[in-house]
Scaffold this motif. Structure first.
Motif, short mmCIF file in Angstrom:
data_model
loop_
_atom_site.label_atom_id
_atom_site.label_comp_id
_atom_site.label_asym_id
_atom_site.label_seq_id
_atom_site.Cartn_x
_atom_site.Cartn_y
_atom_site.Cartn_z
N ARG A 165 0.83 -1.21 0.00
CA ARG A 165 0.00 0.00 0.00
C ARG A 165 0.86 1.25 0.00
O ARG A 165 2.07 1.19 0.27
N GLY A 180 -4.09 1.88 -2.83
CA GLY A 180 -3.34 0.80 -3.45
C GLY A 180 -3.57 -0.53 -2.76
O GLY A 180 -4.01 -0.60 -1.62
N GLU A 188 -2.42 -1.66 -9.49
CA GLU A 188 -2.15 -2.53 -8.35
C GLU A 188 -0.65 -2.74 -8.20
O GLU A 188 0.13 -2.51 -9.14
N LEU A 189 -0.24 -3.18 -7.02
CA LEU A 189 1.17 -3.15 -6.64
C LEU A 189 1.70 -4.52 -6.31
O LEU A 189 0.97 -5.39 -5.81
N ASP A 207 6.96 0.28 -8.90
CA ASP A 207 6.28 -0.99 -8.68
C ASP A 207 7.28 -2.09 -9.04
O ASP A 207 7.24 -2.67 -10.12
N PHE A 222 -5.54 6.45 -9.62
CA PHE A 222 -4.57 5.93 -10.58
C PHE A 222 -4.68 6.67 -11.90
O PHE A 222 -5.78 6.90 -12.41
#
Length: 325
Positions: A165, A180, A188-189, A207, A222
């Motif tokens: 996050r 996140g 997304e991570l 990332d 995002f």
């Protein structure tokens, strides 16, 4: 090897210099048709060791507004150097038994904010090493990685573990929430690392697990991503850190790719330099990068981790950094 001449540097006598050299004739191409060119005429600070001015795997670097460089290495020690590379002071993190910090950031109010990685908190110091405060310990942070501070004082912190996050804090440490999540989709991570706040106020997130950079609005919306796994221009092999230049361009340091790459704010590739090795201008798994504007171009400073040194160079072609998006 494509190049339009060679930069000439005024070298200083005595200890290696970091930021104070003058570039006299600038005409260096950072990329070539057949591979990555070394960092152009770098200035080198340090070398392996745990004494003053030496480093044991430097991990993070930040620059204060007066040009002071702050370096954290794997011994849990912070060292500061003036713009000419002269040692100023050092101190250690209060605890390192569980692990050492990965990232730090200069604040707009002149302090140093350290992500205390394995202790799941942040610690703020004065430039001479006096601890000011700790916060975040009551928030169930995971492994703290990247730290960045916006011009309005908003503090962004990346952590990863089970959730991955980005956390937001007010300047005074009040928690503002997170955005996140772990995943493989857009926005997304997977192991977020370095963070940078651009001139546009957007947050750029390395990332690492997806070998890309994500762009978010300051509120966590995002926007876009760029990069991807690979050795070609504009791709990454475990990117670790990112920094934003005053013209809006971005510099990303590539851990396994052993290079520094420059992009516009919307991800258009502008150049690369470095390459693996131990010689001057070559890199060994670099982890940190910082930049500041100088008359001759951008002064780029790299934590050359497994060469146990800092390398600093001028990126002369700083046009074309602005981009929309």
């Amino acid at each position: 090897m494509r190049s339009a001449g060679r930069a000439k540097l005024q070298r200083f006598r005595g200890p290696s210099t970091l930021l104070g050299a003058l570039l006299l004739n600038i005409a260096v191409g950072c990329t070539s048709d057949d591979g990555t060119s070394p960092l152009p005429d770098p200035l080198v600070l340090g070398g392996p060791g745990k004494g003053i001015g030496s480093f044991h795997q430097p991990r993070a670097i930040t620059l204060l507004s007066d040009g002071t460089a702050v370096v954290i290495d794997r011994s849990g020690r912070l060292q500061t150097f003036d713009p000419d590379g002269r040692f100023r002071t050092s101190w250690r993190m209060p605890e390192i038994e569980e692990g050492q910090p990965i990232d730090c950031a200069a604040t707009p109010w002149g302090t140093i904010l350290v992500g205390d990685t394995h202790y799941a908190r942040l610690i703020e110091f004065t430039p001479d090493g006096r601890e000011l405060r700790r916060f975040g310990e009551d928030l169930d942070l995971e492994i703290v990685r990247g730290v960045a501070v916006g011009r309005d004082g908003t503090i962004f912190v990346a952590d990863y573990g089970e959730r991955d996050r980005i956390h937001r804090f007010e300047r005074d440490g009040r928690y503002l929430g997170f955005f996140g999540r772990r995943g493989d989709g857009e926005g997304e991570l997977l192991r977020p690392e370095g963070l940078a706040v651009g001139e546009d106020g957007d947050l750029y997130v390395v990332d690492c697990g997806h070998h890309r950079v994500l762009r978010f609005r300051a509120d966590g919306t995002f926007v876009a991503s760029f990069g991807g796994i690979g050795e070609q221009e504009g791709s990454f092999l475990l990117p670790m850190d990112i920094t934003a230049a005053p013209d809006g361009s971005l510099y990303v340091v590539d851990f396994q790719g052993n290079r520094v790459q420059r992009f516009t704010s919307d991800g258009r590739f502008l150049g690369a330099c470095g390459g693996p090795g131990t010689g001057s201008g070559r890199l060994a798994t670099p982890r940190g990068v910082e930049v500041r504007a100088e008359r001759e171009g951008h002064r780029v400073v790299v934590a050359d981790t497994n060469n146990h040194r800092i390398q600093s160079f001028i990126w002369p072609d700083t046009g074309g950094g602005e981009a929309g998006g």
